[in-house]
Write a protein that holds these residues in place. Sequence first.
Motif, PDB file in Angstrom:
ATOM      1  N   VAL A  72       0.868  -1.276  -0.099  1.00 23.18           N
ATOM      2  CA  VAL A  72      -0.067   0.110   0.015  1.00 23.18           C
ATOM      3  C   VAL A  72       0.949   1.120   0.017  1.00 23.18           C
ATOM      4  O   VAL A  72       0.544   2.187  -0.579  1.00 23.18           O
ATOM      5  N   TYR A  73       1.723   1.441   0.854  1.00 22.46           N
ATOM      6  CA  TYR A  73       2.833   2.312   0.809  1.00 22.46           C
ATOM      7  C   TYR A  73       3.613   2.802  -0.433  1.00 22.46           C
ATOM      8  O   TYR A  73       3.970   3.732  -0.818  1.00 22.46           O
ATOM      9  N   ARG A  74       3.665   1.626  -1.303  1.00 23.91           N
ATOM     10  CA  ARG A  74       4.459   1.894  -2.518  1.00 23.91           C
ATOM     11  C   ARG A  74       3.606   2.736  -3.393  1.00 23.91           C
ATOM     12  O   ARG A  74       4.101   3.540  -4.405  1.00 23.91           O
ATOM     13  N   ARG A  75       2.281   2.671  -3.113  1.00 19.98           N
ATOM     14  CA  ARG A  75       1.178   3.844  -3.889  1.00 19.98           C
ATOM     15  C   ARG A  75       1.110   5.015  -3.428  1.00 19.98           C
ATOM     16  O   ARG A  75       0.765   5.902  -3.864  1.00 19.98           O
ATOM     17  N   THR A  76       1.320   4.984  -1.846  1.00 20.94           N
ATOM     18  CA  THR A  76       1.081   6.452  -1.251  1.00 20.94           C
ATOM     19  C   THR A  76       1.934   7.048  -0.632  1.00 20.94           C
ATOM     20  O   THR A  76       2.137   8.285  -0.119  1.00 20.94           O
ATOM     21  N   TRP A  77       3.344   6.989  -0.998  1.00 20.87           N
ATOM     22  CA  TRP A  77       4.425   7.235  -0.365  1.00 20.87           C
ATOM     23  C   TRP A  77       4.652   8.672  -0.786  1.00 20.87           C
ATOM     24  O   TRP A  77       5.038   9.520   0.206  1.00 20.87           O
ATOM     25  N   ARG A  78       4.189   9.339  -1.778  1.00 19.77           N
ATOM     26  CA  ARG A  78       4.380  10.537  -2.174  1.00 19.77           C
ATOM     27  C   ARG A  78       3.548  11.375  -1.429  1.00 19.77           C
ATOM     28  O   ARG A  78       3.940  12.728  -1.094  1.00 19.77           O
ATOM     29  N   GLY A  79       2.721  11.021  -0.689  1.00 20.21           N
ATOM     30  CA  GLY A  79       1.883  11.842   0.468  1.00 20.21           C
ATOM     31  C   GLY A  79       2.572  12.288   1.663  1.00 20.21           C
ATOM     32  O   GLY A  79       2.368  13.049   2.259  1.00 20.21           O
ATOM     33  N   THR A  80       3.721  11.409   1.790  1.00 17.20           N
ATOM     34  CA  THR A  80       4.542  11.412   3.091  1.00 17.20           C
ATOM     35  C   THR A  80       5.713  12.372   2.712  1.00 17.20           C
ATOM     36  O   THR A  80       6.580  12.246   3.726  1.00 17.20           O
ATOM     37  N   ILE A  81       6.047  12.790   1.666  1.00 18.46           N
ATOM     38  CA  ILE A  81       7.446  13.268   1.473  1.00 18.46           C
ATOM     39  C   ILE A  81       7.634  14.503   2.419  1.00 18.46           C
ATOM     40  O   ILE A  81       8.729  14.719   2.738  1.00 18.46           O
ATOM     41  N   PHE A  82       6.786  15.170   2.425  1.00 13.12           N
ATOM     42  CA  PHE A  82       6.907  16.555   3.061  1.00 13.12           C
ATOM     43  C   PHE A  82       7.082  16.179   4.624  1.00 13.12           C
ATOM     44  O   PHE A  82       8.286  16.743   5.211  1.00 13.12           O
ATOM     45  N   SER A  83       6.290  15.163   5.356  1.00 12.14           N
ATOM     46  CA  SER A  83       6.575  14.993   6.439  1.00 12.14           C
ATOM     47  C   SER A  83       7.704  14.265   6.863  1.00 12.14           C
ATOM     48  O   SER A  83       8.409  14.397   8.034  1.00 12.14           O
ATOM     49  N   THR A  84       8.111  13.453   6.044  1.00 15.80           N
ATOM     50  CA  THR A  84       9.292  12.721   6.080  1.00 15.80           C
ATOM     51  C   THR A  84      10.752  13.365   5.915  1.00 15.80           C
ATOM     52  O   THR A  84      11.682  13.307   6.502  1.00 15.80           O
ATOM     53  N   PHE A  85      10.774  13.920   4.563  1.00 16.21           N
ATOM     54  CA  PHE A  85      11.991  14.792   4.224  1.00 16.21           C
ATOM     55  C   PHE A  85      12.117  16.309   4.610  1.00 16.21           C
ATOM     56  O   PHE A  85      13.100  16.569   4.905  1.00 16.21           O
ATOM     57  N   PHE A  86      11.061  16.749   4.438  1.00 16.19           N
ATOM     58  CA  PHE A  86      11.123  18.327   4.617  1.00 16.19           C
ATOM     59  C   PHE A  86      10.954  18.986   5.986  1.00 16.19           C
ATOM     60  O   PHE A  86      11.392  20.055   6.234  1.00 16.19           O
ATOM     61  N   SER A  87       9.983  18.071   6.657  1.00 15.66           N
ATOM     62  CA  SER A  87       9.723  18.741   8.092  1.00 15.66           C
ATOM     63  C   SER A  87      11.120  18.744   9.019  1.00 15.66           C
ATOM     64  O   SER A  87      11.232  19.597   9.752  1.00 15.66           O
ATOM     65  N   PRO A  88      11.660  17.805   8.906  1.00 11.02           N
ATOM     66  CA  PRO A  88      13.059  17.831   9.831  1.00 11.02           C
ATOM     67  C   PRO A  88      13.914  19.071   9.429  1.00 11.02           C
ATOM     68  O   PRO A  88      14.327  19.678  10.370  1.00 11.02           O
ATOM     69  N   ILE A  89      13.987  19.245   8.178  1.00 12.33           N
ATOM     70  CA  ILE A  89      14.773  20.367   7.668  1.00 12.33           C
ATOM     71  C   ILE A  89      14.426  21.615   8.184  1.00 12.33           C
ATOM     72  O   ILE A  89      14.922  22.535   8.697  1.00 12.33           O
ATOM     73  N   LEU A  90      12.981  21.922   8.073  1.00  8.57           N
ATOM     74  CA  LEU A  90      12.222  23.202   8.304  1.00  8.57           C
ATOM     75  C   LEU A  90      12.219  23.439   9.901  1.00  8.57           C
ATOM     76  O   LEU A  90      12.526  24.367  10.319  1.00  8.57           O
ATOM     77  N   TYR A  91      11.854  22.113  10.877  1.00  8.99           N
ATOM     78  CA  TYR A  91      12.044  22.286  12.002  1.00  8.99           C
ATOM     79  C   TYR A  91      13.363  22.652  12.423  1.00  8.99           C
ATOM     80  O   TYR A  91      13.608  23.562  13.407  1.00  8.99           O
ATOM     81  N   LEU A  92      14.441  22.065  12.246  1.00 12.49           N
ATOM     82  CA  LEU A  92      15.889  22.295  12.442  1.00 12.49           C
ATOM     83  C   LEU A  92      16.326  23.636  12.116  1.00 12.49           C
ATOM     84  O   LEU A  92      17.035  24.415  12.923  1.00 12.49           O
ATOM     85  N   ALA A  93      15.971  24.140  11.021  1.00  9.01           N
ATOM     86  CA  ALA A  93      16.338  25.135  10.515  1.00  9.01           C
ATOM     87  C   ALA A  93      15.821  26.477  10.978  1.00  9.01           C
ATOM     88  O   ALA A  93      15.997  27.416  11.742  1.00  9.01           O
TER      89      ALA A  93
END
Length: 262
Positions: free
Chosen positions: A20-41
Amino acid sequence: MSVATTARPVLRVVEHHVLVYRRTWRGTIFSTFFSPILYLAAMGIGLGAFVDDANPGGIAGVSYLAFLAPGLLAAQAMQTAATESTYPVMAGIRWLKTYVAMILSPLESRDVASGQLIWTGLRVTFGAIVFVSVMAVFGAIDPGRALLLLPVATLTGLAFAAPIQAFAAAQKNDSAFASLFRFVIMPMFIFSGTFFPISQLPEVLQVVAFLTPLWHAVSLARGIALDVLDPALALVNVAYLSTLVVIGLLVSFRTFGRKLAE
């Protein structure tokens, strides 16, 4: 029955989540990749510059970025676990009835509950890998020491996921989830030592914060990240979080079994 035979049905449930995640992973890009960058920055570097200027000696002897980063890692593990253990569980039991279909096969409700927990642990671990990588790039932690934080993040996620999925399975609808996030997850995020030492809180709230699972996760992660780990306290932290995993999973067996049998 061998361990491999017992584990095989649970892995089937995990396989379902992966597909299921293989079809929906794009919806988690922000929370997984960009959220740490924004929070720490924003918090670690932006706000951290003002905090460091106001506290020449740093927070606990280190820069605010170094102090904040392991706390945010633990908080992200909590939030990921809570998200994966609420609405997806409700969908599997009541909306899409995926879990209902599973128990019509040779799978049992315990397999479904265990597979759900394992999948959440994998999601938390994947997010933690990204987060500690960002921490290392930002200079918040030594890359070698960053690897030691991964099991802490996974344990933290499981400690929240197990009781929350047990709670979610027992609900008739999703109305309670908003209260869970608003009155449990968010207060812990703010007052469990993520952004500042709990010693700055009133004494009564210090006791409350000490009793929260996120404080134990933050304490463990920060002790490892800053190389100030107290072995006795770390043992208490691990025992507390592990107990939540065991109790939560056992309760999950009951709530999943009861709801899937309806």
